[in-house]
Design an enzyme around this catalytic site. Structure first.
Site, PDB file in Angstrom:
ATOM      1  CE  LYS A  35      -3.489  -0.649   2.869  1.00  0.00           C
ATOM      2  NZ  LYS A  35      -4.314  -0.444   3.874  1.00  0.00           N
ATOM      3  CG  LEU A 148     -14.297  10.935   5.340  1.00  0.00           C
ATOM      4  CD1 LEU A 148     -12.511  10.602   4.900  1.00  0.00           C
ATOM      5  CD2 LEU A 148     -13.956  13.154   4.752  1.00  0.00           C
ATOM      6  CB  CYS A 262     -18.726   3.333   7.133  1.00  0.00           C
ATOM      7  SG  CYS A 262     -16.645   3.523   7.067  1.00  0.00           S
TER       8      CYS A 262
END
Length: 436
Positions: A35, A148, A262
Site C-alpha cells: 500500500k 466522510l 462503515c
C-alpha cells in the site's frame, strides 16, 4: 505544520493527501508495504474521485510522503490515528486491536506537547483508555471524528460541514484544541463550525450520526413495505414528507438499503457499546433498523422472481452495479452484490457490471460473471436489475437503448432512480421498491 497520519487505508490516505493539499507537511504511515509503495507512486489503492490527482500533487510538492516505518512519524506536532475498526469476528462490537497496536508502536516516538488525534470510529471510552496509555509520554490524546461520504471524501475533508474536537479538561486540552484549529485553518476561516467537546461526546458524535442516518434510511424502507401492501407509492410519500422542514427529503430514498464498510458495522458496534454501558433499551430500535435494511435485499430478489413468473433458473439477469454506492469501488456489505449472489443461488445466469468495482467483486464472488461494459451486460438479458445508482444507469441509459439490447423488457429498479413513466411508455415492465 508537520503531521503524521497513522493508517493509510481509505480514511488515512484521503486525510494525508488532503492535509498536504492545504499546505501541511505530511507523512503517512502504514504496515502494509504494498500500500505504501502504491501511494508513494501516486496511485490510490482504491477508487475515490479526485484522490489520485491530490496524491500526485502532494508528492510533487514535497509536502507528502509515505513510509512503513513508525519512527518516521517522530517530530510531528500532531499524529492522526486513522486505522480501521472492523466488526469483531463472531460478534457485533468494534475490533480495536489495530488501534491499540498502532498506538503502542507510536509511543516511543511521542514527545511532550505532541497531540495524538483519533479519527477512527471507536466505542465511547476508547479515548480515555488510550490517554492513560499515552500519559507518560507527555502527549495529549484528543478525538477528531471523521464524517466522510465515500465518493465525496476529498471534498468532505477539505471543506467539512463541521469539525469536532474532543479534548480533555485543562490547559492541555485547550492547547490541543488550538492546535487542531490551526490544522483546519482554511476550513475554519471559510466558516466551518469548530465544535470543542469532551472526549466522550466527540466519540459519540460519529456513532450517533451514523445511527440517525441508518434510522432515516430504514424508516423510509419500512414505509415502502407498507406502501407495497397498501397500493401506495413510497416515492410520492417521501416527497410529501420531505416538504416538512423538520424531516427533510435527503436520505428518504427507498431502495435495497445501505451497505459499505462503515454504516452497518458502526451501528452494530454503537448498539454493542450501549449494551456494555447497561443501556440496551436505549438502542433497541437499532436492531430493527438493521433488520429492515437487510429485508429490502430479499424484497428486490422477490421482485425479480415474480417479474419472471417464478422461472428464474437459467434466466439471464443483468445486475447493474456491484459497489455499495456510486463513485466508489467499495463492495463491503454491498446490497448490490448480495442481490446478485442470491439470484445466482436460485439458478439464474447473472452478469454483473459496474464502472469501478468489478475487479473487487470478482475476487470475493468468483461464481458470478462480470463485465465493465454496460451494454454487454444488457445484451439478451431476460431481466435488468439496477442496484447501484451510477449515472451510467440512472441518467445516461435510455429505455429505448436498453430495449434494443435485452431479450425481455423487464426492469427492477432497486434504487427507485429511473423515470418509471418513461420506461413503461417504452414498453418495459417496471418494478420499483414500494412503488405503484
Amino acid at each position: 505544520m508537520r503531521m503524521s497520519v497513522i493508517g493509510c487505508g481509505y480514511l488515512g490516505a484521503v486525510h494525508a493527501a488532503a492535509m498536504a493539499s492545504i499546505g501541511h507537511d505530511v507523512i503517512g504511515i502504514d504496515v502494509d508495504e504494498r500500500k505504501i509503495s502504491s501511494l508513494s507512486d501516486g496511485v490510490a489503492p482504491f477508487f475515490e474521485p479526485q484522490l489520485t490527482e491530490l496524491l500526485q500533487e502532494g508528492l510533487a510538492s514535497g509536502r507528502l510522503h509515505f513510509s512503513a516505518r513508525m519512527a518516521d512519524a517522530a517530530g510531528s506536532a500532531v499524529h492522526f490515528l486513522a486505522v480501521g475498526t472492523p466488526q469483531v469476528a463472531g460478534g457485533q462490537a468494534a475490533d480495536l486491536r489495530f488501534v491499540d497496536s498502532a498506538v503502542d508502536s507510536l509511543l516511543p516516538h511521542l514527545r511532550p506537547g505532541d497531540v495524538l488525534a483519533g479519527k477512527s470510529t471507536v466505542p465511547v471510552g476508547t479515548a480515555t483508555r488510550l490517554a492513560a496509555k499515552v500519559a507518560e509520554t507527555g502527549a495529549t490524546v484528543v478525538w477528531n471524528p471523521e464524517f466522510l461520504r465515500e465518493g465525496w471524501a476529498v471534498h468532505d475533508t477539505i471543506s467539512p460541514d463541521r469539525i469536532v474536537a474532543g479534548v480533555p479538561d485543562g490547559t492541555d486540552g485547550e492547547s490541543a484544541a488550538d492546535l487542531l484549529r490551526e490544522v483546519y485553518r482554511p476550513a475554519v476561516d471559510a466558516g466551518t463550525p469548530f465544535l470543542v467537546t469532551d472526549l466522550a461526546t466527540a466519540e459519540l458524535v460519529k456513532g450517533a450520526a451514523n445511527a440517525f442516518l441508518a434510522t432515516k434510511i430504514s424508516f423510509i424502507n419500512a414505509m415502502a413495505e407498507i406502501a407495497e401492501a397498501a397500493g401506495a407509492d413510497v416515492a410520492l410519500l417521501a416527497d410529501a414528507l420531505g416538504h416538512d422542514t423538520r424531516i427533510g427529503r435527503r436520505y428518504l430514498g427507498s431502495g435495497i438499503g445501505f451497505g459499505g464498510g462503515c454504516l452497518p458495522k458502526d451501528i452494530r458496534a454503537f448498539a454493542a457499546r450501549a449494551e456494555e454501558l447497561g443501556r440496551r433499551e436505549a438502542v433497541g430500535f437499532l436492531h430493527e433498523v438493521d433488520a429492515i435494511n437487510l429485508r429490502r435485499r430479499e424484497r428486490a430478489v422477490r421482485l425479480v422472481v415474480d417479474a419472471l413468473g417464478g422461472l428464474v433458473f437459467g434466466a439471464r439477469i443483468a445486475v447493474l452495479g456491484a459497489a455499495f454506492k456510486p463513485f466508489s469501488d467499495d463492495i463491503r456489505d454491498s446490497p448490490a452484490l448480495d442481490v446478485a449472489v442470491r439470484l445466482r443461488g436460485l439458478g439464474a445466469d447473472v452478469i454483473v457490471t459496474d464502472p469501478a468495482a468489478t475487479e473487487n467483486a470478482a475476487t470475493v464472488h468468483p461464481q458470478l460473471s462480470y463485465t465493465r461494459e454496460r451494454d454487454e451486460a444488457l445484451r439478451d438479458a431476460d431481466a435488468v436489475v439496477i442496484v447501484t445508482e451510477w449515472d451510467e444507469y440512472r441518467r445516461d441509459l435510455t429505455p429505448e437503448h436498453a430495449g434494443a439490447l435485452v431479450s425481455k423488457r423487464i426492469v427492477i429498479d432497486g434504487r427507485n432512480c429511473l423515470d418509471s413513466a418513461a420506461w413503461r411508455a417504452a414498453g418495459w415492465t417496471y418494478h420499483g421498491m414500494g412503488r405503484r
